[in-house]
Design an enzyme around this catalytic site. Structure first.
Site, PDB file in Angstrom:
ATOM      1  N   SER A  10      10.398 -77.870  71.251  1.00  0.00           N
ATOM      2  CA  SER A  10       9.391 -78.056  70.214  1.00  0.00           C
ATOM      3  C   SER A  10       9.556 -77.124  69.026  1.00  0.00           C
ATOM      4  O   SER A  10       8.969 -77.332  67.966  1.00  0.00           O
ATOM      5  CB  SER A  10       7.984 -77.868  70.800  1.00  0.00           C
ATOM      6  OG  SER A  10       7.818 -76.549  71.279  1.00  0.00           O
ATOM      7  N   GLY A  12      12.001 -73.378  67.328  1.00  0.00           N
ATOM      8  CA  GLY A  12      13.059 -72.383  67.458  1.00  0.00           C
ATOM      9  C   GLY A  12      14.429 -72.992  67.709  1.00  0.00           C
ATOM     10  O   GLY A  12      14.783 -74.038  67.159  1.00  0.00           O
ATOM     11  N   SER A 131      20.887 -67.785  77.915  1.00  0.00           N
ATOM     12  CA  SER A 131      20.571 -66.431  78.340  1.00  0.00           C
ATOM     13  C   SER A 131      20.291 -65.604  77.087  1.00  0.00           C
ATOM     14  O   SER A 131      19.524 -66.018  76.220  1.00  0.00           O
ATOM     15  CB  SER A 131      21.741 -65.867  79.160  1.00  0.00           C
ATOM     16  OG  SER A 131      21.545 -64.536  79.508  1.00  0.00           O
ATOM     17  N   TYR A 145      11.917 -58.787  79.865  1.00  0.00           N
ATOM     18  CA  TYR A 145      12.772 -59.808  79.250  1.00  0.00           C
ATOM     19  C   TYR A 145      14.205 -59.681  79.746  1.00  0.00           C
ATOM     20  O   TYR A 145      14.835 -60.666  80.147  1.00  0.00           O
ATOM     21  CB  TYR A 145      12.721 -59.684  77.729  1.00  0.00           C
ATOM     22  CG  TYR A 145      13.504 -60.756  77.011  1.00  0.00           C
ATOM     23  CD1 TYR A 145      13.005 -62.052  76.914  1.00  0.00           C
ATOM     24  CD2 TYR A 145      14.742 -60.479  76.438  1.00  0.00           C
ATOM     25  CE1 TYR A 145      13.717 -63.041  76.261  1.00  0.00           C
ATOM     26  CE2 TYR A 145      15.457 -61.460  75.786  1.00  0.00           C
ATOM     27  CZ  TYR A 145      14.949 -62.742  75.697  1.00  0.00           C
ATOM     28  OH  TYR A 145      15.664 -63.719  75.051  1.00  0.00           O
ATOM     29  N   LYS A 149      16.668 -62.319  82.028  1.00  0.00           N
ATOM     30  CA  LYS A 149      17.942 -62.822  81.532  1.00  0.00           C
ATOM     31  C   LYS A 149      19.099 -62.396  82.428  1.00  0.00           C
ATOM     32  O   LYS A 149      20.068 -63.146  82.607  1.00  0.00           O
ATOM     33  CB  LYS A 149      18.163 -62.363  80.085  1.00  0.00           C
ATOM     34  CG  LYS A 149      17.184 -62.994  79.097  1.00  0.00           C
ATOM     35  CD  LYS A 149      17.233 -64.519  79.163  1.00  0.00           C
ATOM     36  CE  LYS A 149      16.328 -65.172  78.140  1.00  0.00           C
ATOM     37  NZ  LYS A 149      16.389 -66.654  78.189  1.00  0.00           N
TER      38      LYS A 149
END
Length: 271
Positions: A10, A12, A131, A145, A149
């Site tokens: 949706s 980015g 990633s 975060y 990842k």
């Protein structure tokens, strides 16, 4: 035309990927948690939008059922959905920790788990798991975060061994900060009574903002490179790094080792 599923399409990078793949003659299955989030994609002939919440097994399976009714084969799944959380461990909130783990890592797991049988029966398929350079290096205020990842990287590499007999390719893609709505939506710890924490948060926010603005040409490069990866899948697990920042950090981390690399980061951040 080949068919690609993109999660988190949706906005980015997900939205850019959807538009770029559609422009290059792919059928794009753009998934998102709410169809009202991206009306622009719904006006493009070879893009169809579906509701899919990567944190919900029921939602993933429901979307899979509908998608397979509309498309006989799936050639590629791009696990792009992700969120950010910039926080000190001491100040971290359970709700935010659960959210980032459920979206960034378990979301990848649930989507892969759902579509492995499709690829296996086809004897063909490709997962590209988005990633981050955060999946290889560790920077201040990235405890949660970075951990998710790193998990995506380990999960993807392990999965590649499991599915190699079924002609299923597994790739991960790492890049640095890019101008998009992702950074705008990153959740941050609120200002606290601890001066050291407030100072470090301000420093990291400034560094990230500066690097993000500098990488204005990175977003189209990411879309272009991921399309190339999709059109030439490798039979064995492959890790790709896109952009100068990510490539440099990856090189320095491997060259210096964690101790010297840590000193370099400290000098850069705590100067």
């Amino acid at each position: 035309m080949k068919n690609v599923i993109i999660t988190g399409a949706s906005g980015g990078i997900g939205k850019e990927l959807a538009l770029h793949f559609a422009k290059n003659n792919w059928n794009v299955i753009a998934t998102m948690i709410c169809l009202e989030q991206e009306k622009e994609l719904q006006n493009i002939e070879n893009i169809k939008c579906y509701i899919l919440d990567v944190t919900s097994t029921d939602s993933v399976n429901a979307a899979k059922t509908v998608i397979l009714q509309d498309y006989k084969t799936i050639d590629l799944v791009i696990n792009n959905a992700g969120v950010g959380y910039r926080s000190f461990v001491e100040l971290a909130e359970d709700e935010e920790i659960d959210k980032i783990v459920n979206v960034n890592w378990l979301g990848v797991v649930k989507v892969c788990r759902a579509f492995i049988p499709v690829f296996r029966l086809q004897n063909n398929g490709h997962f590209i798991n988005i990633s981050s350079i955060a999946g290889l290096v560790n920077l201040p205020l990235g405890s949660f975060y970075h951990a998710t990842k790193h998990a995506v990287e380990s999960f993807s590499e392990c999965l590649a061994y499991e599915v190699k007999d079924f002609n299923i390719a597994i790739s991960t893609v790492q890049f640095g900060n890019t101008p998009s709505n992702f950074q705008k939506n990153v959740t941050r710890s609120e200002q606290s009574s601890i001066a050291s924490y407030n100072s470090l948060m301000a420093t990291i926010n400034e560094v990230v903002e500066r690097k993000t603005k500098k990488n204005k040409d990175l977003k189209p490069k990411i879309s272009s490179e991921i399309l190339k990866i999709a059109e030439n899948p490798k039979p064995k697990f492959k890790r790709y790094t896109i952009g100068f920042d990510a490539t440099l950090l990856s090189f320095l981390r491997g060259l210096l080792g964690y101790r010297l690399f840590g000193r370099l980061i400290e000098r850069f951040v705590f100067k």
